[in-house]
Design a protein around this motif. Sequence first.
Motif, PDB file in Angstrom:
ATOM      1  N   LEU A  20       0.847  -1.187   0.000  1.00  0.00           N
ATOM      2  CA  LEU A  20       0.000   0.000   0.000  1.00  0.00           C
ATOM      3  C   LEU A  20       0.879   1.232   0.000  1.00  0.00           C
ATOM      4  O   LEU A  20       1.866   1.299   0.737  1.00  0.00           O
ATOM      5  CB  LEU A  20      -0.845  -0.055   1.285  1.00  0.00           C
ATOM      6  N   GLN A  21       0.517   2.177  -0.837  1.00  0.00           N
ATOM      7  CA  GLN A  21       1.263   3.435  -0.901  1.00  0.00           C
ATOM      8  C   GLN A  21       0.262   4.550  -0.644  1.00  0.00           C
ATOM      9  O   GLN A  21      -0.692   4.698  -1.395  1.00  0.00           O
ATOM     10  CB  GLN A  21       1.871   3.570  -2.313  1.00  0.00           C
ATOM     11  N   ARG A  55       7.906  -4.449   5.246  1.00  0.00           N
ATOM     12  CA  ARG A  55       8.524  -3.188   5.607  1.00  0.00           C
ATOM     13  C   ARG A  55       7.517  -2.058   5.521  1.00  0.00           C
ATOM     14  O   ARG A  55       6.687  -2.013   4.611  1.00  0.00           O
ATOM     15  CB  ARG A  55       9.657  -2.910   4.619  1.00  0.00           C
ATOM     16  N   VAL A  56       7.590  -1.134   6.466  1.00  0.00           N
ATOM     17  CA  VAL A  56       6.756   0.060   6.418  1.00  0.00           C
ATOM     18  C   VAL A  56       7.645   1.288   6.542  1.00  0.00           C
ATOM     19  O   VAL A  56       8.462   1.382   7.463  1.00  0.00           O
ATOM     20  CB  VAL A  56       5.722   0.091   7.572  1.00  0.00           C
ATOM     21  N   LEU A  57       7.484   2.204   5.612  1.00  0.00           N
ATOM     22  CA  LEU A  57       8.169   3.490   5.702  1.00  0.00           C
ATOM     23  C   LEU A  57       7.118   4.564   5.959  1.00  0.00           C
ATOM     24  O   LEU A  57       6.105   4.627   5.277  1.00  0.00           O
ATOM     25  CB  LEU A  57       8.904   3.818   4.391  1.00  0.00           C
ATOM     26  N   HIS A 203     -10.344 -10.478   5.357  1.00  0.00           N
ATOM     27  CA  HIS A 203      -9.512 -11.626   5.717  1.00  0.00           C
ATOM     28  C   HIS A 203      -8.019 -11.344   5.547  1.00  0.00           C
ATOM     29  O   HIS A 203      -7.275 -12.177   5.030  1.00  0.00           O
ATOM     30  CB  HIS A 203      -9.893 -12.853   4.877  1.00  0.00           C
ATOM     31  N   GLY A 204      -7.597 -10.137   5.937  1.00  0.00           N
ATOM     32  CA  GLY A 204      -6.170  -9.822   5.915  1.00  0.00           C
ATOM     33  C   GLY A 204      -5.592  -9.509   4.560  1.00  0.00           C
ATOM     34  O   GLY A 204      -4.370  -9.401   4.416  1.00  0.00           O
ATOM     35  N   GLU A 205      -6.464  -9.358   3.565  1.00  0.00           N
ATOM     36  CA  GLU A 205      -5.960  -9.022   2.231  1.00  0.00           C
ATOM     37  C   GLU A 205      -6.651  -7.775   1.703  1.00  0.00           C
ATOM     38  O   GLU A 205      -7.856  -7.613   1.879  1.00  0.00           O
ATOM     39  CB  GLU A 205      -6.227 -10.174   1.250  1.00  0.00           C
ATOM     40  N   ILE A 206      -5.859  -6.921   1.042  1.00  0.00           N
ATOM     41  CA  ILE A 206      -6.449  -5.760   0.367  1.00  0.00           C
ATOM     42  C   ILE A 206      -7.024  -6.274  -0.951  1.00  0.00           C
ATOM     43  O   ILE A 206      -6.283  -6.792  -1.791  1.00  0.00           O
ATOM     44  CB  ILE A 206      -5.390  -4.682   0.083  1.00  0.00           C
TER      45      ILE A 206
END
Length: 260
Positions: A20-21, A55-57, A203-206
């Motif tokens: 996701l951005q 990773r999350v920025l 369910h944990g998915e986009i």
Amino acid sequence: MSHLFKTYKSGLHALKDINLQIERGEIFALLGPNGAGKTTLINIICGIVNPTSGRVLADGQDIVRNYRAARSKIGLVPQELSTDAFESVINTVQFSRGLFGKRPNRPYLEQVLKDLSLYDKKDSSIISLSGGMKRRVLIAKALAHEPDMLFLDEPTAGVDVELRRDMWKLVRSLRERGVTIILTTHYIEEAEQMADRIGVINHGEIILIEHKSVLMKKLGRKQLKLKLGAPLASIPEGLPEDLELAAGGHELICILDSSE
Ligand SMILES: Nc1ncnc2c1ncn2[C@@H]1O[C@H](COP(=O)(O)OP(=O)(O)O)[C@@H](O)[C@H]1O
Ligand SMILES: [Mg+2]
């Protein structure tokens, strides 16, 4: 964020490969039913829950490796009420600001309290406030250190109409000041009212990310589904033409409104 996974100790896969951005200055709504993984995702970004991998920025800062730098840019309004102190409202927000190493700024904090209709209560102890007022305090706390990003986890679930209206007003004014806003909701109306873009999580998915206008068009076909006791082979004579049969004749669908 890229390739974000979260598996809880119980073995439950709460997030599966989230990519996701989020753009600077946008209002992004994460829409999904209870248990979809919304709080897990927000708590990972805010450094409360550790990701299993990925990773999350946040504004270029890695939320695990550069935790303090990333966290200082973020304000979080949690889903659960947890503020129950004997401390006064103003002291609570001043303390919160201090935690992030920001210099005191009484005029700013007083303005935040005014925007949240909390100014009259600034010297009251939090424990004496109503549930709605406590929620306002949580928002004021989240804003105390002037974050660039604000996360609101189910901000209007169970709140009164007045608070909901104030919150929407506040969100819009923050956006005008360039603050990025990410909110979660299970109300499609709320996503529609507030967001620029909507991500649907289940369910944990986009499963979908769209600009609001595009998504609303897709969802704009309103229909009425009637379950029939006995199946029909065809639409009976004399009924309007915009009816469809489905589920092998067990359902009669009536198109009420089409935005196409
Ligand atoms: N600390 C935890 N330990 C184990 N499972 C959890 C924990 N927190 C949440 N879960 C589970 O993870 C899933 C996603 O929960 P959550 O992120 O709270 O969803 P949402 O906020 O969309 O309702 C749910 O099945 C929930 O039961
Ligand atoms: Mg939640």
